[in-house]
Motif scaffolding. Structure first.
Motif, PDB file in Angstrom:
ATOM      1  N   ILE A  28       0.830  -1.202   0.000  1.00 30.76           N
ATOM      2  CA  ILE A  28       0.000   0.000   0.000  1.00 30.76           C
ATOM      3  C   ILE A  28       0.870   1.259   0.000  1.00 30.76           C
ATOM      4  CG2 ILE A  28      -1.703   1.319   1.310  1.00 30.76           C
ATOM      5  CD1 ILE A  28      -2.826  -1.298   2.349  1.00 30.76           C
ATOM      6  N   PHE A  29       1.930   1.231   0.794  1.00 27.51           N
ATOM      7  CA  PHE A  29       2.784   2.412   0.907  1.00 27.51           C
ATOM      8  C   PHE A  29       3.429   2.765  -0.435  1.00 27.51           C
ATOM      9  CE2 PHE A  29       6.880   4.440   1.637  1.00 27.51           C
ATOM     10  CZ  PHE A  29       6.516   5.520   2.417  1.00 27.51           C
ATOM     11  N   TRP A  30       4.047   1.767  -1.088  1.00 26.89           N
ATOM     12  CA  TRP A  30       4.741   2.065  -2.342  1.00 26.89           C
ATOM     13  C   TRP A  30       3.762   2.349  -3.472  1.00 26.89           C
ATOM     14  CZ3 TRP A  30       9.274   3.701  -1.740  1.00 26.89           C
ATOM     15  CH2 TRP A  30      10.123   3.162  -0.769  1.00 26.89           C
ATOM     16  N   LEU A  31       2.617   1.694  -3.462  1.00 25.42           N
ATOM     17  CA  LEU A  31       1.611   1.971  -4.483  1.00 25.42           C
ATOM     18  C   LEU A  31       1.092   3.405  -4.370  1.00 25.42           C
ATOM     19  CD1 LEU A  31      -0.302   1.067  -6.750  1.00 25.42           C
ATOM     20  CD2 LEU A  31      -1.878   0.277  -4.967  1.00 25.42           C
ATOM     21  N   THR A  32       0.681   3.792  -3.174  1.00 21.69           N
ATOM     22  CA  THR A  32       0.165   5.151  -2.988  1.00 21.69           C
ATOM     23  C   THR A  32       1.266   6.192  -3.180  1.00 21.69           C
ATOM     24  OG1 THR A  32       0.485   4.912  -0.590  1.00 21.69           O
ATOM     25  CG2 THR A  32      -1.711   4.452  -1.471  1.00 21.69           C
ATOM     26  N   GLY A  33       2.501   5.818  -2.815  1.00 22.18           N
ATOM     27  CA  GLY A  33       3.618   6.735  -3.044  1.00 22.18           C
ATOM     28  C   GLY A  33       3.848   6.977  -4.516  1.00 22.18           C
ATOM     29  N   ALA A  34       3.773   5.910  -5.329  1.00 22.17           N
ATOM     30  CA  ALA A  34       3.958   6.054  -6.778  1.00 22.17           C
ATOM     31  C   ALA A  34       2.832   6.882  -7.383  1.00 22.17           C
ATOM     32  CB  ALA A  34       4.017   4.671  -7.423  1.00 22.17           C
ATOM     33  N   VAL A  35       1.599   6.629  -6.931  1.00 19.94           N
ATOM     34  CA  VAL A  35       0.459   7.403  -7.431  1.00 19.94           C
ATOM     35  C   VAL A  35       0.598   8.878  -7.053  1.00 19.94           C
ATOM     36  CG1 VAL A  35      -2.038   7.748  -7.225  1.00 19.94           C
ATOM     37  CG2 VAL A  35      -1.108   5.433  -7.434  1.00 19.94           C
ATOM     38  N   PHE A  36       1.059   9.139  -5.843  1.00 19.28           N
ATOM     39  CA  PHE A  36       1.249  10.527  -5.392  1.00 19.28           C
ATOM     40  C   PHE A  36       2.271  11.246  -6.267  1.00 19.28           C
ATOM     41  CE2 PHE A  36       3.847  13.462  -2.854  1.00 19.28           C
ATOM     42  CZ  PHE A  36       2.884  14.397  -2.532  1.00 19.28           C
ATOM     43  N   VAL A  37       3.420  10.602  -6.504  1.00 18.46           N
ATOM     44  CA  VAL A  37       4.460  11.226  -7.324  1.00 18.46           C
ATOM     45  C   VAL A  37       3.944  11.476  -8.741  1.00 18.46           C
ATOM     46  CG1 VAL A  37       6.735  10.892  -8.365  1.00 18.46           C
ATOM     47  CG2 VAL A  37       6.357  10.283  -5.968  1.00 18.46           C
ATOM     48  N   ALA A  38       3.245  10.477  -9.299  1.00 19.04           N
ATOM     49  CA  ALA A  38       2.748  10.616 -10.671  1.00 19.04           C
ATOM     50  C   ALA A  38       1.722  11.747 -10.783  1.00 19.04           C
ATOM     51  CB  ALA A  38       2.133   9.296 -11.135  1.00 19.04           C
ATOM     52  N   THR A  39       0.795  11.807  -9.858  1.00 14.95           N
ATOM     53  CA  THR A  39      -0.244  12.846  -9.933  1.00 14.95           C
ATOM     54  C   THR A  39       0.340  14.235  -9.710  1.00 14.95           C
ATOM     55  OG1 THR A  39      -0.777  12.421  -7.602  1.00 14.95           O
ATOM     56  CG2 THR A  39      -2.138  11.325  -9.273  1.00 14.95           C
ATOM     57  N   GLN A  40       1.295  14.370  -8.797  1.00 11.29           N
ATOM     58  CA  GLN A  40       1.906  15.677  -8.567  1.00 11.29           C
ATOM     59  C   GLN A  40       2.736  16.116  -9.764  1.00 11.29           C
ATOM     60  OE1 GLN A  40       0.956  17.509  -5.836  1.00 11.29           O
ATOM     61  NE2 GLN A  40      -0.368  15.707  -5.695  1.00 11.29           N
ATOM     62  N   PHE A  41       3.398  15.154 -10.393  1.00  7.81           N
ATOM     63  CA  PHE A  41       4.167  15.483 -11.605  1.00  7.81           C
ATOM     64  C   PHE A  41       3.243  15.983 -12.708  1.00  7.81           C
ATOM     65  CE2 PHE A  41       5.598  14.137 -15.815  1.00  7.81           C
ATOM     66  CZ  PHE A  41       6.801  14.828 -15.913  1.00  7.81           C
ATOM     67  N   LEU A  42       2.123  15.256 -12.907  1.00  6.50           N
ATOM     68  CA  LEU A  42       1.173  15.674 -13.939  1.00  6.50           C
ATOM     69  C   LEU A  42       0.553  17.030 -13.599  1.00  6.50           C
ATOM     70  CD1 LEU A  42      -0.626  12.299 -14.736  1.00  6.50           C
ATOM     71  CD2 LEU A  42       0.999  13.537 -16.187  1.00  6.50           C
ATOM     72  N   LEU A  43       0.267  17.254 -12.314  1.00  4.40           N
ATOM     73  CA  LEU A  43      -0.308  18.531 -11.909  1.00  4.40           C
ATOM     74  C   LEU A  43       0.633  19.688 -12.247  1.00  4.40           C
ATOM     75  CD1 LEU A  43      -2.436  20.199 -10.387  1.00  4.40           C
ATOM     76  CD2 LEU A  43      -1.185  19.684  -8.274  1.00  4.40           C
ATOM     77  N   ILE A  44       1.917  19.532 -11.893  1.00  3.88           N
ATOM     78  CA  ILE A  44       2.895  20.585 -12.171  1.00  3.88           C
ATOM     79  C   ILE A  44       3.086  20.758 -13.679  1.00  3.88           C
ATOM     80  CG2 ILE A  44       5.318  21.253 -11.911  1.00  3.88           C
ATOM     81  CD1 ILE A  44       5.277  19.793  -9.204  1.00  3.88           C
TER      82      ILE A  44
END
Length: 277
Positions: free
Chosen positions: A49-65
């Motif tokens: 769960i930690f690494w999955l949500t971490g990857a999703v967080f990084v991906a979404t923040q990258f796309l947002l920026i």
């Protein structure tokens, strides 16, 4: 984003609870070392769960920026209205749904394994919590704990022991001190004398509330390493809650047998016969 914040808060809460339950001096910024076989299975779910949500967080923040920069205000560019894409919406709704269902079946399977019947060679120990300590009752040479009842608890019989049960004649009790052998299944019966307490050992990945009037009988575990650990109450059980903890010593089987000798009945010594003069 929300899921990542949630899992981060869980990890932070686990760390803060562990800091109060055991005075760790190593690995302070992460989970304590796991020393039970079932705890290792719990960690697998946690890390996934930690690494999955971490990857999703990084991906979404990258796309947002990226989109904030790419589509920033530009007088030469006219905004275009878009109603959305049904295919994309189906995809990004279906994938999280499948992941959540997968986690549900995985964790539910793990929960059912935790409730399996303890092995026949398990050592059964009873832990009765009270304000503010833990009474640990061990079986004697017969390997059986005597019967006990919450109804029978009183000032003179605080564990509610049944004096008519012969199996309890050789039982013995320690206070805030539990000693168990490494590698052996340990079956723990949990009770409470007064209010709701908790059986909380971070390195075991084990937390269970101890409820008055009820015996929790499904908890059992197998340790993998020797050492000293703290058993803490993680329920706000009163003014002395902050200091309610017990020592758990995990020792080799040989050391455990030696420890038992201090509590088991001593064999009667033969009476020396007087020698004739």
């Amino acid at each position: 984003m929300t899921l990542f914040v949630t899992i981060f808060a869980m990890a932070l809460g686990f760390f803060l609870m562990d800091a109060t339950a055991a005075g760790r001096t190593d690995n302070l910024w992460w989970l304590p070392p796991v020393i039970t076989t079932r705890g290792q299975e719990v960690d697998k779910v946690f890390y996934f769960i930690f690494w999955l949500t971490g990857a999703v967080f990084v991906a979404t923040q990258f796309l947002l920026i990226y989109y904030c920069v790419k589509y920033r205000f530009n007088r030469k560019r006219q905004a275009v209205y878009s109603h959305g894409n049904n295919k994309f919406e189906i995809v990004w709704t279906t994938i999280p749904t499948l992941i959540f269902f997968g986690l549900f079946f995985w964790s539910n399977h793990l929960w059912k394994e935790f409730h399996q019947t303890p092995p026949e060679d398990a050592i059964t120990i009873e832990v009765t919590a009270e304000q503010y300590g833990f009474n640990v009752r061990y079986p004697g040479p017969d390997g059986k704990l005597g019967a006990a009842s919450d109804v029978a608890m009183s000032k003179d019989n605080k564990l509610g022991l049944d004096a008519n049960d012969p199996a309890g004649a050789d039982d013995f009790v320690t206070y805030n001190d539990m000693t168990i052998p490494v590698g052996r299944p340990i079956h723990v019966l949990m009770r409470s004398r007064d209010v709701i307490h908790a059986f909380y050992v971070p390195s075991f990945r084990l937390y269970q509330d101890m409820v008055p009037g009820r015996t929790i009988d499904w908890v059992w575990f197998v340790t993998t390493e020797t050492g000293a650990y703290d058993l803490a109450c993680n329920q706000l059980c009163g003014a002395g809650h902050y200091n309610m903890k017990a020592k758990i010593s995990i020792v080799s089987d040989e050391e455990y047998q030696e420890w038992l000798k201090d509590f088991l009945p001593k064999p009667e010594q033969p009476v020396a016969m007087a020698q004739p003069q």
